[in-house]
Design an enzyme around this catalytic site. Sequence first.
Site, PDB file in Angstrom:
ATOM      1  N   ALA A 189      -3.477   0.584  -5.644  1.00 24.91           N
ATOM      2  CA  ALA A 189      -4.547  -0.125  -4.932  1.00 24.91           C
ATOM      3  C   ALA A 189      -4.096  -0.462  -3.507  1.00 24.91           C
ATOM      4  O   ALA A 189      -2.913  -0.710  -3.280  1.00 24.91           O
ATOM      5  CB  ALA A 189      -4.923  -1.388  -5.693  1.00 24.91           C
ATOM      6  N   PRO A 190      -5.028  -0.452  -2.546  1.00 27.94           N
ATOM      7  CA  PRO A 190      -6.483  -0.297  -2.692  1.00 27.94           C
ATOM      8  C   PRO A 190      -7.002   1.132  -2.773  1.00 27.94           C
ATOM      9  O   PRO A 190      -8.197   1.338  -2.817  1.00 27.94           O
ATOM     10  CB  PRO A 190      -7.015  -0.993  -1.439  1.00 27.94           C
ATOM     11  N   GLY A 191      -6.114   2.132  -2.763  1.00 28.07           N
ATOM     12  CA  GLY A 191      -6.544   3.474  -3.098  1.00 28.07           C
ATOM     13  C   GLY A 191      -6.573   4.491  -1.984  1.00 28.07           C
ATOM     14  O   GLY A 191      -6.934   5.645  -2.224  1.00 28.07           O
ATOM     15  N   GLY A 192      -6.184   4.123  -0.777  1.00 26.23           N
ATOM     16  CA  GLY A 192      -6.222   5.075   0.321  1.00 26.23           C
ATOM     17  C   GLY A 192      -5.332   6.280   0.093  1.00 26.23           C
ATOM     18  O   GLY A 192      -5.731   7.423   0.340  1.00 26.23           O
ATOM     19  N   LYS A 193      -4.128   6.039  -0.400  1.00 25.69           N
ATOM     20  CA  LYS A 193      -3.195   7.149  -0.618  1.00 25.69           C
ATOM     21  C   LYS A 193      -3.591   7.956  -1.853  1.00 25.69           C
ATOM     22  O   LYS A 193      -3.408   9.179  -1.890  1.00 25.69           O
ATOM     23  CB  LYS A 193      -1.772   6.606  -0.735  1.00 25.69           C
TER      24      LYS A 193
ATOM     25  N   ASP B 290      -2.138   0.007 -11.124  1.00 28.39           N
ATOM     26  CA  ASP B 290      -1.965  -1.234 -10.385  1.00 28.39           C
ATOM     27  C   ASP B 290      -1.859  -2.354 -11.409  1.00 28.39           C
ATOM     28  O   ASP B 290      -2.469  -2.289 -12.477  1.00 28.39           O
ATOM     29  CB  ASP B 290      -3.110  -1.488  -9.413  1.00 28.39           C
TER      30      ASP B 290
ATOM     31  N   ASP C 236       4.556   3.202  -3.431  1.00 29.86           N
ATOM     32  CA  ASP C 236       4.242   2.421  -2.233  1.00 29.86           C
ATOM     33  C   ASP C 236       4.441   0.963  -2.621  1.00 29.86           C
ATOM     34  O   ASP C 236       3.518   0.285  -3.068  1.00 29.86           O
ATOM     35  CB  ASP C 236       2.801   2.711  -1.805  1.00 29.86           C
TER      36      ASP C 236
ATOM     37  N   CYS D   9       5.445  -0.705   4.106  1.00 29.37           N
ATOM     38  CA  CYS D   9       4.974  -0.956   5.476  1.00 29.37           C
ATOM     39  C   CYS D   9       5.798  -2.093   6.074  1.00 29.37           C
ATOM     40  O   CYS D   9       5.269  -2.975   6.752  1.00 29.37           O
ATOM     41  CB  CYS D   9       3.478  -1.253   5.517  1.00 29.37           C
TER      42      CYS D   9
END
Length: 422
Positions: A250-254, A270, A315, A366
């Site tokens: 989550a939130p799911g971009g990758k 998640d 991530d 990040c």
Amino acid sequence: MTEGVQGARLRRAALAVYPAVLAGERLDFLLDRSGLRGSERASLQWLLSGALRESGILQELLQHLLRPGKQDEQILALLQLALFELRHGQRPDFAIVNDWVSASQLVGKSWAKGLINAVLRRYLRERPGLDADAVSASHPDWLLQRLQDAYPTDWPTIVRANLQAAPLWLRVNRRRISRDQYQALLQEQGHASQRCATLPDALILPQSLPVRELPGWEDGWVAVQDGAAQLAAEILAPQAGERILDACAAPGGKTAHLLSLGADDVLALDSAAPRLQRLEVALQRQGLSTQTRVADAAQISSYWDGRPFHAILLDAPCSATGIIRRHPDILHHAPDLPRLCQEQARLLRGVWPALAPGGRLLYATCSLLPEENELLVQDFLHTQADACRVDDPRCGQRLPGQEEMDGFYYALLRKSAAGEAA
């Protein structure tokens, strides 16, 4: 760039949200609950994000501009917002001063009109010297010291980058439309964009705008995703038929990016059901779907059927110190670094047994802090006999503002095949 902060309703919302974020609430959630839409919401986000980004500077300015002694917290918040607009807004100074003096009535503090007027006008008179003296106060001590220790020559560049608003990065959904076609649509609507040579689906807009103003947003033609985040799927390079685990999805971009690149067997995990629901909504908008499960990725017995994964994306949760320019509220909440590092190591060691021999794992954060990144990976490689690093020039530490991207860290690891030395 917004032209300023016009309208009592907008200033009322800013005066409600700004102290709440300083007290620990999430800016993005409060923006969603503000009730403002379109250009008003964009102006509110510009004002609040900028004031949060420069909060240390603004507080330093007020120490010079106000007499010593206890001050009203609402008036201090109002003055910070007003100073930020004077520093960066495009409206005439007199209009900004007048509007924020009048805003004292919005919080029931009409008695402060004279004080607000005097402080703002003194700032305008003494501005050059005050601005020059205040820049060093832009970052909290805990973060500034770590940046100076980790980046003895680069830390001033990082600090300056963190004080700049990030551009709007888009990832075009290649399953719906080509990048060239989408860029042409943006141009038709008056939105200039540029391509990124190293990311085939990326477009960069110099300024943010509401996502629903993007052509084809509701039809899933495009997603908002920083270039550094887009690197994850590109580095992992999914192949059709591979079994892939997105361990903290989550939130799911990758996840969406992996699927758009052709991955056809992805398990997205998640640990929080609401976050996983957001992922599913995001995938649905883009015409994508995959297996999802609420699970702690380190507890592989709760989701793993024993069939190894060819690739794993981890991530990991982190301090988010690489995305301050996009989420300036991070400056105001010191993370529990020992707990985060423990969790990152736990997740990395927990998912490793599910990786197939010869398979690859991409560890990502990040963060800019070595203890969450390179030092943690080095420790893992030192103690995990069947793990080795894959040499990829896109990996390593990226600093905020580098190629217009956020600050990210990537390490691509490989598990030794049977009988092969790591």
